[in-house]
Design a protein around this motif. Structure first.
Motif, PDB file in Angstrom:
ATOM      1  N   ASN A  38       0.839  -1.195   0.000  1.00 41.02           N
ATOM      2  CA  ASN A  38       0.000   0.000   0.000  1.00 41.02           C
ATOM      3  C   ASN A  38       0.872   1.243   0.000  1.00 41.02           C
ATOM      4  OD1 ASN A  38      -2.820  -1.126   0.521  1.00 41.02           O
ATOM      5  ND2 ASN A  38      -1.633  -2.065   2.172  1.00 41.02           N
ATOM      6  N   HIS A  39       0.394   2.297  -0.669  1.00 42.70           N
ATOM      7  CA  HIS A  39       1.020   3.617  -0.564  1.00 42.70           C
ATOM      8  C   HIS A  39       0.125   4.394   0.393  1.00 42.70           C
ATOM      9  CE1 HIS A  39       3.116   7.109  -2.892  1.00 42.70           C
ATOM     10  NE2 HIS A  39       3.532   7.000  -1.654  1.00 42.70           N
ATOM     11  N   VAL A  40       0.657   4.743   1.555  1.00 43.38           N
ATOM     12  CA  VAL A  40      -0.134   5.336   2.632  1.00 43.38           C
ATOM     13  C   VAL A  40       0.275   6.795   2.808  1.00 43.38           C
ATOM     14  CG1 VAL A  40      -0.914   5.048   5.007  1.00 43.38           C
ATOM     15  CG2 VAL A  40      -0.141   3.046   3.713  1.00 43.38           C
ATOM     16  N   HIS A  41      -0.728   7.671   2.900  1.00 39.28           N
ATOM     17  CA  HIS A  41      -0.510   9.122   2.976  1.00 39.28           C
ATOM     18  C   HIS A  41      -1.078   9.640   4.301  1.00 39.28           C
ATOM     19  CE1 HIS A  41       0.249   8.734  -1.337  1.00 39.28           C
ATOM     20  NE2 HIS A  41      -0.849   7.982  -1.358  1.00 39.28           N
ATOM     21  N   PHE A  42      -0.213  10.185   5.146  1.00 37.76           N
ATOM     22  CA  PHE A  42      -0.582  10.691   6.466  1.00 37.76           C
ATOM     23  C   PHE A  42      -0.597  12.216   6.454  1.00 37.76           C
ATOM     24  CE2 PHE A  42       1.389   6.597   7.059  1.00 37.76           C
ATOM     25  CZ  PHE A  42       0.711   6.005   8.119  1.00 37.76           C
ATOM     26  N   THR A  43      -1.676  12.827   6.922  1.00 38.52           N
ATOM     27  CA  THR A  43      -1.701  14.268   7.122  1.00 38.52           C
ATOM     28  C   THR A  43      -0.894  14.585   8.384  1.00 38.52           C
ATOM     29  OG1 THR A  43      -3.768  14.108   8.361  1.00 38.52           O
ATOM     30  CG2 THR A  43      -3.943  14.553   5.991  1.00 38.52           C
ATOM     31  N   PRO A  44      -0.479  15.847   8.583  1.00 38.30           N
ATOM     32  CA  PRO A  44       0.307  16.175   9.776  1.00 38.30           C
ATOM     33  C   PRO A  44      -0.352  15.673  11.060  1.00 38.30           C
ATOM     34  CG  PRO A  44       0.319  18.025   8.283  1.00 38.30           C
ATOM     35  CD  PRO A  44      -0.660  17.018   7.724  1.00 38.30           C
ATOM     36  N   GLY A  45       0.429  14.975  11.874  1.00 34.92           N
ATOM     37  CA  GLY A  45      -0.045  14.469  13.160  1.00 34.92           C
ATOM     38  C   GLY A  45      -0.833  13.174  13.093  1.00 34.92           C
ATOM     39  N   GLN A  57       7.324  -6.270   8.348  1.00 32.49           N
ATOM     40  CA  GLN A  57       6.899  -5.195   7.454  1.00 32.49           C
ATOM     41  C   GLN A  57       8.111  -4.385   7.006  1.00 32.49           C
ATOM     42  OE1 GLN A  57       4.684  -1.759   9.084  1.00 32.49           O
ATOM     43  NE2 GLN A  57       3.279  -2.002   7.360  1.00 32.49           N
ATOM     44  N   THR A  58       8.058  -3.943   5.751  1.00 28.72           N
ATOM     45  CA  THR A  58       9.050  -3.013   5.212  1.00 28.72           C
ATOM     46  C   THR A  58       8.334  -1.714   4.887  1.00 28.72           C
ATOM     47  OG1 THR A  58      10.359  -4.798   4.257  1.00 28.72           O
ATOM     48  CG2 THR A  58      10.707  -2.596   3.355  1.00 28.72           C
ATOM     49  N   LEU A  59       8.878  -0.596   5.347  1.00 31.08           N
ATOM     50  CA  LEU A  59       8.364   0.732   5.023  1.00 31.08           C
ATOM     51  C   LEU A  59       9.397   1.454   4.175  1.00 31.08           C
ATOM     52  CD1 LEU A  59       7.006   1.815   8.524  1.00 31.08           C
ATOM     53  CD2 LEU A  59       5.709   0.820   6.618  1.00 31.08           C
ATOM     54  N   TYR A  60       8.938   2.098   3.104  1.00 30.51           N
ATOM     55  CA  TYR A  60       9.814   2.875   2.235  1.00 30.51           C
ATOM     56  C   TYR A  60       9.244   4.283   2.143  1.00 30.51           C
ATOM     57  CZ  TYR A  60      12.316   4.534  -1.862  1.00 30.51           C
ATOM     58  OH  TYR A  60      13.087   5.272  -2.707  1.00 30.51           O
ATOM     59  N   GLY A  61       9.967   5.267   2.670  1.00 23.60           N
ATOM     60  CA  GLY A  61       9.507   6.651   2.669  1.00 23.60           C
ATOM     61  C   GLY A  61       9.469   7.229   1.266  1.00 23.60           C
ATOM     62  N   THR A  62       8.359   7.934   0.937  1.00 23.81           N
ATOM     63  CA  THR A  62       8.232   8.550  -0.387  1.00 23.81           C
ATOM     64  C   THR A  62       8.097  10.066  -0.324  1.00 23.81           C
ATOM     65  OG1 THR A  62       5.830   8.192  -0.419  1.00 23.81           O
ATOM     66  CG2 THR A  62       7.214   6.484  -1.434  1.00 23.81           C
ATOM     67  N   ASP A  63       7.504  10.606   0.744  1.00 25.18           N
ATOM     68  CA  ASP A  63       7.303  12.057   0.865  1.00 25.18           C
ATOM     69  C   ASP A  63       7.278  12.452   2.334  1.00 25.18           C
ATOM     70  OD1 ASP A  63       6.619  13.002  -1.980  1.00 25.18           O
ATOM     71  OD2 ASP A  63       5.225  11.329  -1.695  1.00 25.18           O
ATOM     72  N   GLY A  64       7.752  13.658   2.635  1.00 26.41           N
ATOM     73  CA  GLY A  64       7.674  14.199   3.992  1.00 26.41           C
ATOM     74  C   GLY A  64       8.560  13.450   4.965  1.00 26.41           C
ATOM     75  N   ILE A  65       8.346  13.743   6.243  1.00 28.67           N
ATOM     76  CA  ILE A  65       9.125  13.095   7.304  1.00 28.67           C
ATOM     77  C   ILE A  65       8.167  12.590   8.368  1.00 28.67           C
ATOM     78  CG2 ILE A  65      10.894  13.382   9.079  1.00 28.67           C
ATOM     79  CD1 ILE A  65      12.097  15.589   7.377  1.00 28.67           C
ATOM     80  N   GLY A  66       8.397  11.358   8.792  1.00 30.40           N
ATOM     81  CA  GLY A  66       7.585  10.752   9.840  1.00 30.40           C
ATOM     82  C   GLY A  66       8.451   9.978  10.801  1.00 30.40           C
ATOM     83  N   VAL A  67       7.781   9.244  11.689  1.00 32.11           N
ATOM     84  CA  VAL A  67       8.481   8.425  12.671  1.00 32.11           C
ATOM     85  C   VAL A  67       7.913   7.012  12.663  1.00 32.11           C
ATOM     86  CG1 VAL A  67       9.181  10.296  14.224  1.00 32.11           C
ATOM     87  CG2 VAL A  67       6.943   9.225  14.526  1.00 32.11           C
ATOM     88  N   VAL A  68       8.775   6.081  13.049  1.00 35.78           N
ATOM     89  CA  VAL A  68       8.395   4.694  13.295  1.00 35.78           C
ATOM     90  C   VAL A  68       8.855   4.404  14.712  1.00 35.78           C
ATOM     91  CG1 VAL A  68       8.612   2.296  12.541  1.00 35.78           C
ATOM     92  CG2 VAL A  68       8.763   4.154  10.857  1.00 35.78           C
ATOM     93  N   VAL A  69       7.948   3.901  15.564  1.00 37.10           N
ATOM     94  CA  VAL A  69       8.208   3.799  16.993  1.00 37.10           C
ATOM     95  C   VAL A  69       7.870   2.393  17.491  1.00 37.10           C
ATOM     96  CG1 VAL A  69       7.691   4.803  19.255  1.00 37.10           C
ATOM     97  CG2 VAL A  69       7.546   6.231  17.196  1.00 37.10           C
ATOM     98  N   THR A  70       8.764   1.805  18.292  1.00 42.50           N
ATOM     99  CA  THR A  70       8.523   0.478  18.865  1.00 42.50           C
ATOM    100  C   THR A  70       8.041   0.603  20.311  1.00 42.50           C
ATOM    101  OG1 THR A  70      10.748   0.218  19.755  1.00 42.50           O
ATOM    102  CG2 THR A  70      10.386  -0.488  17.455  1.00 42.50           C
ATOM    103  N   LEU A  97       4.883  13.683  11.348  1.00 41.39           N
ATOM    104  CA  LEU A  97       5.159  14.660  12.393  1.00 41.39           C
ATOM    105  C   LEU A  97       4.016  15.671  12.450  1.00 41.39           C
ATOM    106  CD1 LEU A  97       8.950  15.342  11.704  1.00 41.39           C
ATOM    107  CD2 LEU A  97       7.917  13.678  13.286  1.00 41.39           C
ATOM    108  N   SER A  98       3.948  16.440  13.516  1.00 40.49           N
ATOM    109  CA  SER A  98       2.851  17.392  13.705  1.00 40.49           C
ATOM    110  C   SER A  98       2.768  18.455  12.623  1.00 40.49           C
ATOM    111  CB  SER A  98       2.980  18.086  15.060  1.00 40.49           C
ATOM    112  OG  SER A  98       2.873  17.149  16.089  1.00 40.49           O
ATOM    113  N   ALA A  99       3.903  18.860  12.069  1.00 37.85           N
ATOM    114  CA  ALA A  99       3.919  19.978  11.116  1.00 37.85           C
ATOM    115  C   ALA A  99       4.166  19.548   9.674  1.00 37.85           C
ATOM    116  CB  ALA A  99       4.988  20.984  11.538  1.00 37.85           C
ATOM    117  N   SER A 100       4.171  18.238   9.410  1.00 36.91           N
ATOM    118  CA  SER A 100       4.522  17.781   8.065  1.00 36.91           C
ATOM    119  C   SER A 100       3.720  16.549   7.671  1.00 36.91           C
ATOM    120  CB  SER A 100       6.021  17.429   8.029  1.00 36.91           C
ATOM    121  OG  SER A 100       6.362  16.789   6.822  1.00 36.91           O
ATOM    122  N   PRO A 101       3.189  16.522   6.450  1.00 37.15           N
ATOM    123  CA  PRO A 101       2.595  15.269   5.980  1.00 37.15           C
ATOM    124  C   PRO A 101       3.708  14.260   5.708  1.00 37.15           C
ATOM    125  CG  PRO A 101       2.595  16.873   4.213  1.00 37.15           C
ATOM    126  CD  PRO A 101       3.122  17.572   5.440  1.00 37.15           C
TER     127      PRO A 101
END
Length: 137
Positions: A38-45, A57-70, A97-101
């Motif tokens: 799936n290509h998943v798109h997150f709005t800020p926050g 699972q494998t995650l590949y970043g395509t746009d913006g900056i986010g976090v992955v947390v254990t 992140l709060s300020a970035s998709p």
């Protein structure tokens, strides 16, 4: 070889996500291949709930900056071109992140019971703040 039909963009369900999340299904398990993408798109926050994958699972970043947390509190940033591997059964969440998709491609395999993900409880606002503060966001 087969050209697959494009699935319509879907809204991430409230049972699995907090905030506005849009998902473009790339493909699901098919024939002998157990891969789902799936290509998943997150709005800020926005973010997933806690969850785990029976086969990882494998995650590949395509746009913006986010976090992955254990569950252990490890926090990794996910940005365009970055790949993160989450081992089988490791409880985690990911989001913007709060300020970035943020967008990523998620790849996971189905297990012998055709399960690709086990959803758990929502990530609290305090857990989200702790993770994003850890990366200086």
């Amino acid at each position: 070889m087969e050209k697959l039909d494009r699935a319509p963009t879907a809204t991430g369900p409230e049972t699995s996500f907090t905030g506005e999340v849009l998902m473009d299904a790339i493909r699901g398990p098919r024939g002998e291949s157990r891969a789902a993408m799936n290509h998943v798109h997150f709005t800020p926050g926005s973010r997933t709930h806690w969850h785990w994958h029976p086969v990882g699972q494998t995650l590949y970043g395509t746009d913006g900056i986010g976090v992955v947390v254990t569950r252990t509190g490890e926090v990794l940033t996910l940005e365009p071109g970055r790949t993160i591997w989450i081992p089988p059964r490791e409880e985690h969440w990911h989001g913007a992140l709060s300020a970035s998709p943020m967008s990523h491609i998620a790849v996971q395999e189905a297990d012998e019971n055709d399960e690709t993900v086990i959803w758990l409880e929502p990530v609290s606002d305090a857990e989200f703040a702790r993770a994003t503060n850890a990366v200086g966001a």
